[in-house]
Design a protein around this motif. Structure first.
Motif, mmCIF file in Angstrom:
data_model
loop_
_atom_site.group_PDB
_atom_site.id
_atom_site.type_symbol
_atom_site.label_atom_id
_atom_site.label_comp_id
_atom_site.label_asym_id
_atom_site.label_seq_id
_atom_site.Cartn_x
_atom_site.Cartn_y
_atom_site.Cartn_z
ATOM 1 N N MET A 79 0.796 -1.238 0.065
ATOM 2 C CA MET A 79 -0.004 -0.100 0.063
ATOM 3 C C MET A 79 0.762 1.397 0.146
ATOM 4 O O MET A 79 0.405 2.494 0.416
ATOM 5 C CB MET A 79 -1.071 -0.074 0.989
ATOM 6 N N ARG A 125 -1.740 3.175 -3.994
ATOM 7 C CA ARG A 125 -2.971 2.474 -4.089
ATOM 8 C C ARG A 125 -3.992 3.254 -4.910
ATOM 9 O O ARG A 125 -3.693 4.290 -5.429
ATOM 10 C CB ARG A 125 -3.800 2.078 -2.892
ATOM 11 N N GLY A 126 -5.357 2.887 -5.163
ATOM 12 C CA GLY A 126 -6.304 3.373 -6.118
ATOM 13 C C GLY A 126 -6.197 2.714 -7.233
ATOM 14 O O GLY A 126 -4.959 2.595 -8.043
ATOM 15 N N ALA A 127 -7.456 2.212 -7.881
ATOM 16 C CA ALA A 127 -7.514 1.399 -9.099
ATOM 17 C C ALA A 127 -6.688 1.850 -10.342
ATOM 18 O O ALA A 127 -6.007 1.218 -10.714
ATOM 19 C CB ALA A 127 -8.701 1.005 -9.179
ATOM 20 N N PRO A 128 -7.106 3.078 -10.629
ATOM 21 C CA PRO A 128 -6.228 3.667 -11.883
ATOM 22 C C PRO A 128 -4.498 3.811 -11.647
ATOM 23 O O PRO A 128 -3.893 3.355 -12.429
ATOM 24 C CB PRO A 128 -6.778 4.924 -12.304
ATOM 25 N N ARG A 161 -2.595 -7.196 -6.069
ATOM 26 C CA ARG A 161 -3.842 -6.928 -5.546
ATOM 27 C C ARG A 161 -4.924 -7.479 -6.319
ATOM 28 O O ARG A 161 -4.846 -7.011 -7.711
ATOM 29 C CB ARG A 161 -4.027 -5.659 -5.199
ATOM 30 N N CYS A 169 -13.001 6.726 1.088
ATOM 31 C CA CYS A 169 -11.631 6.343 0.728
ATOM 32 C C CYS A 169 -10.939 7.457 0.150
ATOM 33 O O CYS A 169 -11.110 8.666 0.530
ATOM 34 C CB CYS A 169 -11.914 5.055 -0.243
ATOM 35 N N THR A 181 -10.015 8.979 -3.711
ATOM 36 C CA THR A 181 -10.175 8.907 -5.237
ATOM 37 C C THR A 181 -9.737 9.669 -6.135
ATOM 38 O O THR A 181 -10.176 10.275 -6.985
ATOM 39 C CB THR A 181 -11.782 8.826 -5.396
ATOM 40 N N ALA A 230 -4.895 8.737 -6.181
ATOM 41 C CA ALA A 230 -5.320 7.538 -6.748
ATOM 42 C C ALA A 230 -5.413 7.386 -8.222
ATOM 43 O O ALA A 230 -5.669 6.165 -8.635
ATOM 44 C CB ALA A 230 -6.897 7.395 -6.196
ATOM 45 N N THR A 244 -11.409 10.690 -9.479
ATOM 46 C CA THR A 244 -12.687 10.463 -10.065
ATOM 47 C C THR A 244 -13.688 10.877 -9.186
ATOM 48 O O THR A 244 -14.108 12.039 -9.450
ATOM 49 C CB THR A 244 -12.828 8.886 -10.086
ATOM 50 N N GLN A 276 -7.434 5.887 4.389
ATOM 51 C CA GLN A 276 -7.453 6.455 3.256
ATOM 52 C C GLN A 276 -8.310 7.962 3.244
ATOM 53 O O GLN A 276 -7.748 8.803 2.746
ATOM 54 C CB GLN A 276 -7.662 5.894 1.970
ATOM 55 N N ALA A 317 -14.647 3.551 -7.656
ATOM 56 C CA ALA A 317 -15.188 2.185 -8.022
ATOM 57 C C ALA A 317 -13.599 1.466 -8.294
ATOM 58 O O ALA A 317 -12.857 1.884 -8.885
ATOM 59 C CB ALA A 317 -16.025 2.215 -8.975
ATOM 60 N N ASP A 318 -13.667 0.269 -7.914
ATOM 61 C CA ASP A 318 -12.578 -0.727 -8.159
ATOM 62 C C ASP A 318 -12.754 -1.602 -9.472
ATOM 63 O O ASP A 318 -11.757 -1.958 -10.082
ATOM 64 C CB ASP A 318 -12.077 -1.605 -6.972
ATOM 65 N N ASN A 348 -16.182 -1.700 -4.468
ATOM 66 C CA ASN A 348 -15.231 -0.522 -3.942
ATOM 67 C C ASN A 348 -14.892 -0.736 -2.360
ATOM 68 O O ASN A 348 -15.297 -1.959 -1.853
ATOM 69 C CB ASN A 348 -16.160 0.577 -4.149
ATOM 70 N N LYS A 349 -14.125 -0.097 -2.116
ATOM 71 C CA LYS A 349 -13.421 0.098 -0.680
ATOM 72 C C LYS A 349 -14.742 -0.518 0.341
ATOM 73 O O LYS A 349 -15.787 -0.023 0.296
ATOM 74 C CB LYS A 349 -13.302 1.352 -0.403
ATOM 75 N N PHE A 374 -12.570 -4.915 0.402
ATOM 76 C CA PHE A 374 -13.426 -4.234 -0.605
ATOM 77 C C PHE A 374 -14.994 -4.840 -0.484
ATOM 78 O O PHE A 374 -15.095 -5.897 0.277
ATOM 79 C CB PHE A 374 -13.156 -4.503 -1.869
#
Ligand code: MRU
Length: 329
Positions: free
Chosen positions: A44, A47-50, A84, A147, A149, A153, A159, A186, A226-227, A237-238, A303
């Motif tokens: 970590m 982190r953050g999907a994108p 992850r 969280c 975003t 992220a 986002t 976060q 969103a993840d 998501n988280k 999540f």
């Protein structure tokens, strides 16, 4: 806007802002290889999907610049995919990198172009999300987000937080409510850090204050990230997102999720999605200090899954969608 950079790629060097040290210290780590990156993602540091997707691709580029063989690169992709398991962006981006490794004539150049383009496209997607998100505001609002975003992220404006930033510029944000987001915090560490930098009014709350604030009519709107979003609109998501969605429905508060279309997963069913379980250390310790018995038995899902019937709308770079994916407004 004061830009926070979670990733810097300059002179063929890759630097990552160590998010574990925020909000107190801004320390960059130089990433030496994709194995190094996989460990940083697992731990970590970022982190953050994108962001993890783009960073993973940059780390393969670092391997290529260090003359790693194609076979080794393919192994590294597998290692990164296991860092992850829940956010789809990582898998989608690495599948593209895999194709380039298998088929390219000039690997260095093609990968270089791909990664820079991906980074640029994601930045542009964030901007479009933020502009599209303006459509959901009816008045100056108190918005709850969850969280982190934002800049930390993604490699762009963010986002859900990106929407909030754009709305703030337009005078549509009265205050942002930040639940702390246990256990990694976060909210209290990262989102608060961003809002302080950008001088946007906020209040930090404990995660278990949300129902009370909603019951008092304090919150006008919820926007989360969103993840992964499945084709039936299911949102992954988280952990804690589902609680907020259920509460929003109960108190009749609009609940939106904002994400780039790279977060759509049109192929998986919910049974195929692995919900990451993380170690107990995150729950029994804060800042390395034990807050309960060391031998405590812990469940630490990272999540949760929110069904489409709890979601008012989906804000993407394509528009705002109130139902099936094609209904874009
Ligand atoms: O465990 P994290 O911090 O990676 O979880 C992040 C989230 O759940 C975000 O909402 C999501 O990745 C979107 S970030 C633009």
């Amino acid at each position: 806007m004061n830009v926070i950079k979670p990733l810097i790629f300059e002179n063929d060097k890759l630097l990552i802002l160590d998010q574990r040290k925020l909000p107190f210290e801004e320390v960059y780590i130089e990433v030496k290889s994709s194995e190094h990156m996989a460990k940083l993602i697992k731990d970590m540091a970022l982190r953050g999907a994108p962001l993890i997707a783009i960073s993973a691709c940059y780390s393969i580029l670092i391997d290529v610049l260090n003359n790693k063989e194609r076979e080794e690169l393919l192994k590294s992709i597998e290692i990164l995919k296991h860092s992850r398991p829940t956010a789809i962006n990582l898998f989608n981006a690495l599948s593209e990198v895999e194709k380039i490794i298998l088929n390219s004539k000039n690997l260095k150049e093609e990968l270089y172009n791909f990664v820079i383009k991906l980074d640029q496209e994601e930045k542009e997607r964030c901007l479009r999300i933020s502009e599209n998100g303006l459509k959901i505001f009816k008045k100056e609002s108190v918005v709850l987000t969850y969280c982190n975003t934002g800049f930390l992220a993604t490699t762009g404006i963010g986002t859900a937080l990106g929407v909030i930033y754009k709305a703030f510029e337009k005078g549509l944000i009265k205050e942002v409510i930040i639940p702390e987001t246990r256990p990694y915090l976060q909210g209290s560490r990262l989102t608060l850090y961003e809002l302080e930098k950008l001088k946007i009014p906020y209040k930090l709350i404990t995660d278990n204050s949300i129902a009370f604030l909603m019951s008092k009519g304090y919150i006008d709107l919820v926007i989360v990230g969103a993840d992964r979003v499945l084709s039936d609109g299911t949102l992954i998501n988280k952990i804690g997102t589902l609680n907020i969605a259920i509460l929003s429905k109960y108190f009749n508060i609009p609940f939106y999720t904002a994400f780039p279309i790279s977060t759509y997963d049109n192929n998986s069913k919910i049974e195929d999605v692995i919900i990451e379980e993380r170690g107990k250390e995150e729950v029994i310790k804060i800042n390395n200090n034990l807050i309960t018995l060391e031998n405590a038995k812990v469940l630490n899902y990272a999540f949760d899954i929110t069904p489409a019937n709890l979601i008012t709308g989906y804000i993407t770079d394509e528009g705002v969608n109130y139902g099936g994916r094609k209904e874009v407004i």
